[in-house]
Enzyme design. Structure first.
Site, short mmCIF file in Angstrom:
data_model
loop_
_atom_site.label_atom_id
_atom_site.label_comp_id
_atom_site.label_asym_id
_atom_site.label_seq_id
_atom_site.Cartn_x
_atom_site.Cartn_y
_atom_site.Cartn_z
N GLY A 1 30.68 44.69 40.58
CA GLY A 1 31.18 44.82 39.20
C GLY A 1 32.63 44.40 39.12
N GLU B 1 39.21 41.58 46.31
CA GLU B 1 37.82 41.94 46.00
C GLU B 1 36.84 40.94 46.61
OE1 GLU B 1 37.09 43.79 42.25
OE2 GLU B 1 39.19 44.33 42.02
N THR C 1 37.31 37.55 49.52
CA THR C 1 37.86 36.20 49.45
C THR C 1 36.77 35.23 48.97
OG1 THR C 1 37.16 35.79 51.71
CG2 THR C 1 39.41 36.61 51.42
N GLU D 1 35.61 32.92 50.61
CA GLU D 1 34.68 32.75 51.73
C GLU D 1 33.63 33.86 51.73
OE1 GLU D 1 38.04 32.49 51.87
OE2 GLU D 1 37.97 30.30 51.96
#
Lengths: 378, 268
Positions: free
Chosen positions: A241, A363, A365, A367
């Site tokens: 979220g 929150e 990356t 990646e």
């Protein structure tokens, strides 16, 4: 399918835009420059019910829909990324999990004050040696009678300095790795809990980012959120979220920079006319605008899934990945379009470029988002 | 009995975005968003402040306008008003202030007949699109209640029977004490309007729409047909160029400097 906003959503956009223009934009450069947390803005957002916009009414919230909430974050992000993340971290990363996974008693105790903005929330998962690899958590929580005893260090905690309510993740059973992590509510006044100095950063400078230290911090055992061992699940669902919130923030940053650059290109005259006569610039602006709208489409898709209670973590990751990279590209190009002025602190786009970078990092990356997305099709 | 407050509000084109068509001289309204008239926002705020402090205060906002004027009622309720009434009828188009005040009076009396006596009426001093400042005073006359215009400060007694108002006039203030019910027109200095509260935005809203039939009014007595005054044309003012400030320590010195300047330019 319909992309039209309803009456409430339109009103939220109009109201928060006005609020952002009048109350947030005028101090955005100053709070960035001085690394000053905007307490006054948080108080104002609390007064207008913004800090509890999507929280159900019986817990003191406004009972608004998710899209309205994310639209509000976007509007704040257009003028000040810091203000957007204060609100997003508070609502998505702390209020939501306490509401969703907490006991009725925990809800009654914390949610009304948080929804009214009287108490601010901070989410504490990251540690010096445990970033994405959360199973490496070194913070421990040991049950001792009616209390848990917490020991360890958390780092890079957004809202940490001024927060009152902390959602803290700690190992209750190291042998179970991720399934040995549990979630706890820690209050600012708890003994053995120490809040560190503000960590200086490249962007979102006015946002508070701190270390938290737990030295034999004893908390009542009813501060456990969910059951022992559910911490990782709670953290991951919470971040799903939260990622939409960061995408909404990044969308706002991109739009804010685009508007600044557009105004500049329309008014800056070189070679006998405004820069908007230069197709090399307007064609690239057209590409950036398209990327912005594509990001919006992904965000709306993720919100729609979440609102309908369907699995959305894949779309949450896709919208964050795409919008964060869009924000970085748009802000970087807008600095370029405005050249010397873009680089100057007299204009806001250099701040927006510095702020955009973090949306590719926190929150999860970019990646990590690719890990989440690829795990769905491999 | 509840302390019933009526707030008269108008939706006007956002004055920051309004342009005048240089050819026709009329206001270009197309594409310009409507907003709550600035002075009316101050009127509403003062009513809300009374509600903040006292129990059993009920605020009804009344507006006359096209269907989209409902937006100002939405905004007023989002800020804390209890109810909104939209007076909407195609026959009301082009009504002047004489008709507008009649229609508002009829609506307020209808509301009072159904809900109870009115204790206070607030209006903005004037609307930014018409600039007449006539509707508030006319409405007070028609309701046969005292009026206090240009209120820059407002204080209501604990028993809510009297109000003390400071009126901002040219170069001086006038302190007035008046009994309720009365009508007060607000100016910008009165207060700082609050932002809407999200809690109200997502709550059910009581908004009622009345047409002239609901009000028992005749189509010939309203709108263009019933209006004694008609706007023939409107046009942008030509901006004067330059100008100078005549300076000086005293009036005599300023007069001397002015005389010198006029002589210098060979005007006298």
């Amino acid at each position: 399918m319909n992309f039209e906003l309803n009456k409430q959503q339109e009103f939220v956009v109009k109201t928060i835009r006005k609020f952002a223009e009048n109350e947030v934009k005028p101090i955005a450069a100053e709070i960035d420059e001085n690394h000053r947390f905007p307490h006054e803005t948080v108080e104002k957002m609390g007064k207008m019910g913004l800090m509890g916009l999507p929280v159900p009414r019986e817990y003191g919230g406004a009972g608004g829909d998710l899209l309205s909430y994310y639209l509000a974050i976007e509007e704040l992000g257009k003028v000040c990324a810091t203000t957007a993340v204060i609100c997003s971290a508070h609502i998505s990363l702390v209020t939501w999990p306490i509401f969703h996974f907490g006991t009725e008693q925990q809800r009654r105790k914390y949610i009304p004050d948080m929804a009214a903005g009287r108490k601010l929330g901070a989410f504490a998962l990251t540690e010096p040696n445990a970033g994405t690899d959360s199973a490496k958590q070194e913070t421990k929580a040991v049950l001792d009678g009616d209390e848990y005893v917490l020991n360890g260090i958390k780092t890079l905690i957004t809202n940490g300095g001024p927060a009152d309510v902390f959602l803290v993740f700690a190992m209750t059973d190291k042998s179970k790795k991720n399934k040995g992590i549990s979630a706890f509510i820690v209050e600012r006044e708890d003994e053995g809990f120490f809040i560190g100095e503000n960590q200086r950063k490249m962007g979102i400078c006015a946002s508070s980012t701190v270390n938290l230290t737990f030295k034999n911090c004893r908390i009542p055992k009813d501060r456990l959120v969910g059951k022992e061992g559910q911490g990782f699940k709670i953290a991951m669902q919470t971040l799903d979220g939260g990622r939409i919130g960061i995408a909404a923030q990044a969308l706002g940053i991109a739009e804010g920079a685009f508007e600044e650059a557009l105004t500049y290109l329309k008014t800056r005259k070189q070679f006998g006319g405004p820069l908007t006569r230069m197709q090399a610039l307007t064609f690239e602006m057209a590409e950036l605008k398209t990327e912005i709208e594509a990001s919006r489409g992904l965000i709306y898709h993720a919100i729609d899934l979440k609102q309908r209670g369907l699995p959305y973590s894949e779309f949450a990751s896709m919208c964050k990945l795409h919008t964060a990279e869009t924000a970085m590209r748009v802000t970087t190009r807008c600095v370029q379009f405005m050249a010397g002025y873009g680089f100057s602190k007299d204009y806001p786009v250099e701040r927006m470029m510095r702020d955009a970078k973090v949306t590719e990092i926190y929150e999860g990356t970019s990646e990590v988002q690719k890990l989440v997305i690829s795990s769905k099709f491999i | 009995m509840a302390f019933n407050i009526i707030v008269c509000a108008k939706q006007v084109p956002d004055s920051d975005l309004v342009r005048i068509d240089p050819k026709t001289g009329s206001i270009i309204r197309k594409g310009v968003p409507g907003v709550l008239n600035a002075d009316d926002a101050n009127a509403l705020e003062e009513a809300l402040k009374i509600k903040d402090k006292h129990d059993d205060v009920y605020i009804t906002v009344v507006t006359m306008g096209p269907p989209q004027a409902e937006e100002v009622l939405f905004e007023a309720i989002a800020k804390g008003a209890d109810e909104g009434i939209l007076i909407n009828d195609i026959a009301l188009a082009s009504s002047d202030t004489f008709v507008t005040s009649t229609v508002l009076k009829t609506a307020i009396e209808k509301w009072a007949a159904d809900n109870g006596e009115i204790s206070l009426v607030f209006a903005g001093r004037e609307a930014t699109d018409g600039d007449t400042a006539q509707v508030g005073p006319q409405l007070a006359e028609r309701l046969d209640i005292p009026q206090v215009t240009y209120a820059s400060s407002f204080e209501i007694s604990e028993d809510m029977k009297t109000v003390t108002i400071s009126r901002k006039l040219e170069g001086y203030h006038e302190e007035v004490e008046v009994n309720t019910p009365c009508l007060v027109t607000a100016i910008k200095d009165l207060n700082q309007p609050r932002y809407p509260h999200m809690h109200n935005v997502f709550a059910p809203m009581k908004i009622t729409s009345w047409n002239i039939e609901d009000l028992g009014l005749d189509a010939d007595s309203v709108g263009l047909a019933g209006s004694p005054s008609v706007v023939i044309s409107s046009f942008p003012l030509k901006k004067g160029k330059g100008g100078m400030f005549v300076e000086g320590e005293s009036g005599a010195e300023q007069a001397a400097n002015l005389l010198a300047a006029l002589k210098d330019k060979r005007i006298i």
